[in-house]
Design a protein around this motif. Structure first.
Motif, PDB file in Angstrom:
ATOM      1  N   ALA A 152      48.164   4.892  54.986  1.00 34.46           N
ATOM      2  CA  ALA A 152      47.211   5.988  54.821  1.00 34.46           C
ATOM      3  C   ALA A 152      47.585   6.936  53.676  1.00 34.46           C
ATOM      4  CB  ALA A 152      47.095   6.777  56.125  1.00 34.46           C
ATOM      5  N   ILE A 153      48.772   6.765  53.119  1.00 30.91           N
ATOM      6  CA  ILE A 153      49.227   7.640  52.032  1.00 30.91           C
ATOM      7  C   ILE A 153      49.005   6.935  50.697  1.00 30.91           C
ATOM      8  CG2 ILE A 153      51.181   8.914  51.067  1.00 30.91           C
ATOM      9  CD1 ILE A 153      52.411   8.912  53.878  1.00 30.91           C
ATOM     10  N   PRO A 154      48.169   7.468  49.812  1.00 27.80           N
ATOM     11  CA  PRO A 154      47.847   6.802  48.537  1.00 27.80           C
ATOM     12  C   PRO A 154      48.956   6.973  47.490  1.00 27.80           C
ATOM     13  CG  PRO A 154      46.634   8.852  48.709  1.00 27.80           C
ATOM     14  CD  PRO A 154      47.355   8.689  50.015  1.00 27.80           C
ATOM     15  N   SER A 155      50.041   6.268  47.684  1.00 29.87           N
ATOM     16  CA  SER A 155      51.237   6.466  46.858  1.00 29.87           C
ATOM     17  C   SER A 155      51.190   5.638  45.581  1.00 29.87           C
ATOM     18  CB  SER A 155      52.497   6.125  47.668  1.00 29.87           C
ATOM     19  OG  SER A 155      52.398   4.846  48.283  1.00 29.87           O
TER      20      SER A 155
ATOM     21  N   MET B 266      54.968   9.970  50.525  1.00 25.10           N
ATOM     22  CA  MET B 266      55.299   8.652  51.052  1.00 25.10           C
ATOM     23  C   MET B 266      56.802   8.450  51.086  1.00 25.10           C
ATOM     24  SD  MET B 266      54.542   5.733  52.282  1.00 25.10           S
ATOM     25  CE  MET B 266      55.975   4.731  52.717  1.00 25.10           C
ATOM     26  N   ALA B 267      57.491   8.880  50.052  1.00 24.44           N
ATOM     27  CA  ALA B 267      58.951   8.758  50.033  1.00 24.44           C
ATOM     28  C   ALA B 267      59.565   9.487  51.216  1.00 24.44           C
ATOM     29  CB  ALA B 267      59.500   9.306  48.718  1.00 24.44           C
ATOM     30  N   GLN B 268      59.104  10.709  51.474  1.00 26.86           N
ATOM     31  CA  GLN B 268      59.646  11.473  52.601  1.00 26.86           C
ATOM     32  C   GLN B 268      59.251  10.841  53.928  1.00 26.86           C
ATOM     33  OE1 GLN B 268      61.789  14.195  52.314  1.00 26.86           O
ATOM     34  NE2 GLN B 268      62.022  13.702  54.490  1.00 26.86           N
ATOM     35  N   ARG B 269      58.047  10.275  53.990  1.00 28.31           N
ATOM     36  CA  ARG B 269      57.604   9.594  55.218  1.00 28.31           C
ATOM     37  C   ARG B 269      58.530   8.432  55.548  1.00 28.31           C
ATOM     38  NH1 ARG B 269      56.443   7.828  59.299  1.00 28.31           N
ATOM     39  NH2 ARG B 269      54.516   7.799  60.511  1.00 28.31           N
ATOM     40  N   ALA B 270      58.968   7.705  54.537  1.00 36.03           N
ATOM     41  CA  ALA B 270      59.890   6.593  54.756  1.00 36.03           C
ATOM     42  C   ALA B 270      61.250   7.102  55.227  1.00 36.03           C
ATOM     43  CB  ALA B 270      60.032   5.770  53.486  1.00 36.03           C
ATOM     44  N   VAL B 271      61.738   8.176  54.604  1.00 30.56           N
ATOM     45  CA  VAL B 271      63.015   8.762  55.037  1.00 30.56           C
ATOM     46  C   VAL B 271      62.947   9.143  56.509  1.00 30.56           C
ATOM     47  CG1 VAL B 271      64.494  10.806  54.798  1.00 30.56           C
ATOM     48  CG2 VAL B 271      63.718   9.586  52.765  1.00 30.56           C
ATOM     49  N   ASP B 272      61.864   9.794  56.896  1.00 29.34           N
ATOM     50  CA  ASP B 272      61.713  10.233  58.285  1.00 29.34           C
ATOM     51  C   ASP B 272      61.599   9.050  59.236  1.00 29.34           C
ATOM     52  OD1 ASP B 272      61.744  12.801  57.286  1.00 29.34           O
ATOM     53  OD2 ASP B 272      59.560  13.052  57.350  1.00 29.34           O
ATOM     54  N   ALA B 273      60.921   8.000  58.810  1.00 29.98           N
ATOM     55  CA  ALA B 273      60.770   6.820  59.665  1.00 29.98           C
ATOM     56  C   ALA B 273      62.115   6.180  59.964  1.00 29.98           C
ATOM     57  CB  ALA B 273      59.835   5.809  58.999  1.00 29.98           C
ATOM     58  N   PHE B 274      62.951   6.020  58.957  1.00 27.08           N
ATOM     59  CA  PHE B 274      64.262   5.416  59.190  1.00 27.08           C
ATOM     60  C   PHE B 274      65.142   6.326  60.051  1.00 27.08           C
ATOM     61  CE2 PHE B 274      62.918   2.616  55.813  1.00 27.08           C
ATOM     62  CZ  PHE B 274      63.500   1.409  56.181  1.00 27.08           C
TER      63      PHE B 274
ATOM     64  N   TRP C 151      42.368   3.432  52.094  1.00 26.91           N
ATOM     65  CA  TRP C 151      43.389   4.372  52.556  1.00 26.91           C
ATOM     66  C   TRP C 151      43.251   4.698  54.041  1.00 26.91           C
ATOM     67  CZ3 TRP C 151      46.557   3.761  48.909  1.00 26.91           C
ATOM     68  CH2 TRP C 151      46.147   3.689  47.574  1.00 26.91           C
ATOM     69  N   VAL C 152      42.424   3.946  54.724  1.00 24.78           N
ATOM     70  CA  VAL C 152      42.314   4.059  56.184  1.00 24.78           C
ATOM     71  C   VAL C 152      42.720   2.720  56.771  1.00 24.78           C
ATOM     72  CG1 VAL C 152      40.780   4.445  58.149  1.00 24.78           C
ATOM     73  CG2 VAL C 152      40.456   5.774  56.044  1.00 24.78           C
ATOM     74  N   PRO C 153      43.947   2.607  57.289  1.00 22.58           N
ATOM     75  CA  PRO C 153      44.394   1.317  57.815  1.00 22.58           C
ATOM     76  C   PRO C 153      43.480   0.815  58.913  1.00 22.58           C
ATOM     77  CG  PRO C 153      45.848   3.096  58.518  1.00 22.58           C
ATOM     78  CD  PRO C 153      44.935   3.672  57.490  1.00 22.58           C
TER      79      PRO C 153
ATOM     80  N   GLY D  61      44.357  -2.510  54.117  1.00 24.37           N
ATOM     81  CA  GLY D  61      44.555  -1.252  53.412  1.00 24.37           C
ATOM     82  C   GLY D  61      45.466  -1.480  52.216  1.00 24.37           C
ATOM     83  N   ARG D  62      45.332  -0.602  51.213  1.00 22.46           N
ATOM     84  CA  ARG D  62      46.167  -0.762  50.028  1.00 22.46           C
ATOM     85  C   ARG D  62      47.643  -0.545  50.390  1.00 22.46           C
ATOM     86  NH1 ARG D  62      45.287  -3.562  46.985  1.00 22.46           N
ATOM     87  NH2 ARG D  62      43.997  -2.777  45.286  1.00 22.46           N
TER      88      ARG D  62
END
Length: 447
Positions: free
Chosen positions: A29-32, A46-54, A107-109, A118-119
């Motif tokens: 959903a994040i157009p990175s 998106m970068a921060q979203r990945a950090v938070d996910a891990f 951008w809507v999964p 989705g992209r």
């Protein structure tokens, strides 16, 4: 606590999949898009979203600044003393997604028939999901040393390559596990052992000082656009294969690529012939190909009755594993310079150069990954190449010349449609690839 058994890992990853898929949907959903003309805020989000996910799965990741570029998502996990080091690579940036051709908002999964649309769902946020599930299966503490690197500019001009070259010690590893590839068909695992390289040049042809009337001067004065067209027609033979001399090629000895699959995957129109000759796998993975990627010329709607004084195009050649990219660029430039008609003025400017890549099949980690894939999928493992390029691999090899490179992923060639409309990923591919990675780490930790 010992290393989980194969059955324990299978159970753990199966149980994790619902939440991992939700993580994937949130990332899609994040157009990175990291292209220069696009806003930076979604890329950084998106970068921060990945950090938070891990972090939610016990992995202490952070944003590593990459000079002049977007940050990498970075984590280092210490394994037991004497354990090998595995570098896990993926990328969080994506291609742009023009709305034309999409059946749903890119951008809507959207989940349909077991696939997420989705992209970036496949390329390469599915790779992030694979790494996430793999590490989560071990509670964030796998039985080997891990370096996690998620790039933010794989789809555009990468600054990570220069960072690797400047800091090779930070990328030292025994195994490079690149989750940015995929199987030909869902459920049929493969290992990729070769990628073609890429050289591009811009050719400009000039014939006149200014545009002139096509009626008054046509038939005697040379038109630059016609000269360019004649030049471009020489780069391919009658069958469409590259005519640039001196470029090496060979016959592919692994899995083949059927004509039916090629026509379906590439969307070749009914009645249109394929180009080249021989096995399709060889045409795609182990021989050169030539393309004209763009032409600067008046549009049909705006073209006047004039002869053009100048015209230019970008010519690109994919080069097979084993081919020196410098020699290939020299061959392309020399051919274009030598074949311009009518002694027109020609300027050829090298534009981009990416080396090809090949991985041997005799390494211990390669063998272990073949076993892990076979166990995860319950079937034998094929061997394929790729017509695309990942220039970073060359720098990673320089950093760790003895490492085994394992190229896998969830981007199946049949339906994923990466870079195009209706990109999607099969969720079972993420599960199977994550299990294969986890089994590999367990095997490497037991050695």
């Amino acid at each position: 606590m010992g290393t989980p058994s194969a059955e324990q890992l299978r159970t753990a990853i199966s149980g994790l999949m619902p939440e991992i898929i939700e993580e994937l949907k949130a990332m899609v959903a994040i157009p990175s898009v990291a292209f220069p003309a696009f806003p930076s805020e979604p890329v950084l989000a998106m970068a921060q979203r990945a950090v938070d996910a891990f972090a939610r799965y016990g992995v202490d990741a952070h944003l590593e600044e990459i000079p002049d570029g977007y940050p990498a998502v970075w984590a280092e996990i210490a394994g037991p003393p004497g354990a090998p080091t595995v570098l896990l690579y993926g990328h969080y940036d994506v291609q742009p997604a023009p709305a034309d051709g999409w059946d749903s908002d890119p951008w809507v999964p959207t989940e349909k028939d077991g696939r997420i649309f989705g992209r970036g769902a496949a390329d390469d946020k599915s790779g992030i999901a694979i790494h996430l599930a793999t590490l989560a299966a071990f509670g964030g503490r796998p039985p080997v040393n891990i370096t996690l690197v998620l790039e933010g500019e794989e789809e555009t001009v990468s600054h990570l390559e220069a960072f690797v070259a400047a800091h090779p010690e930070r990328f030292a590893a025994d195994v490079m596990l690149v989750a940015d590839m995929g199987n030909l068909t869902v459920g049929e695992p493969v290992l990729s052992t070769g990628l073609r390289g890429h050289v591009k040049a811009i050719v400009e042809v000039e014939t006149l000082a200014d545009p002139v009337h096509s009626g008054l001067f046509g038939g005697a004065a040379p038109d630059a656009l016609m000269a360019l067209i004649k030049l471009l027609a020489t780069v391919a033979g009658d069958d469409g294969a590259s005519a640039i001399p001196g470029i090496s090629g060979f016959e592919w000895e692994g899995a083949d690529y059927s004509e039916e699959m090629l026509r379906a995957n590439a969307g070749v129109l009914d009645g249109v012939e394929l180009v080249g000759s021989g096995p399709i796998a060889s045409r795609l993975w182990s021989r050169p190909s030539i393309s004209v990627l763009g032409i600067d010329a008046p549009s049909v709607d705006e073209g006047g009755n004039v002869l053009q004084p100048r015209a230019r195009a970008v010519v690109a050649m994919r080069i097979p594993p084993g081919q020196d990219p410098d020699a290939a660029m020299d061959a392309l430039v020399g051919f274009l310079e030598a074949n311009v008609p009518w002694h027109a003025k020609v300027t050829v400017t090298p534009n981009k150069k990416s080396p090809p890549f090949s991985q041997g099949t005799d390494g211990t980690a390669f063998a272990a990954m073949r076993e892990a894939l076979a166990e995860a999928y319950g079937t034998e493992v094929g061997q394929v190449g790729s017509g695309g390029s990942i220039p970073l691999l060359d720098e990673l090899r320089k950093a760790s010349p003895d490492a085994d490179f394992l190229l896998i992923g969830a981007e199946d060639a049949e339906l994923s449609r990466i870079h195009g409309p209706n990109e999607s990923v099969d969720v079972t591919e993420i599960e199977h690839m994550a299990l294969a990675q986890a089994l590999l780490l367990a095997r490497l930790g037991d050695r």
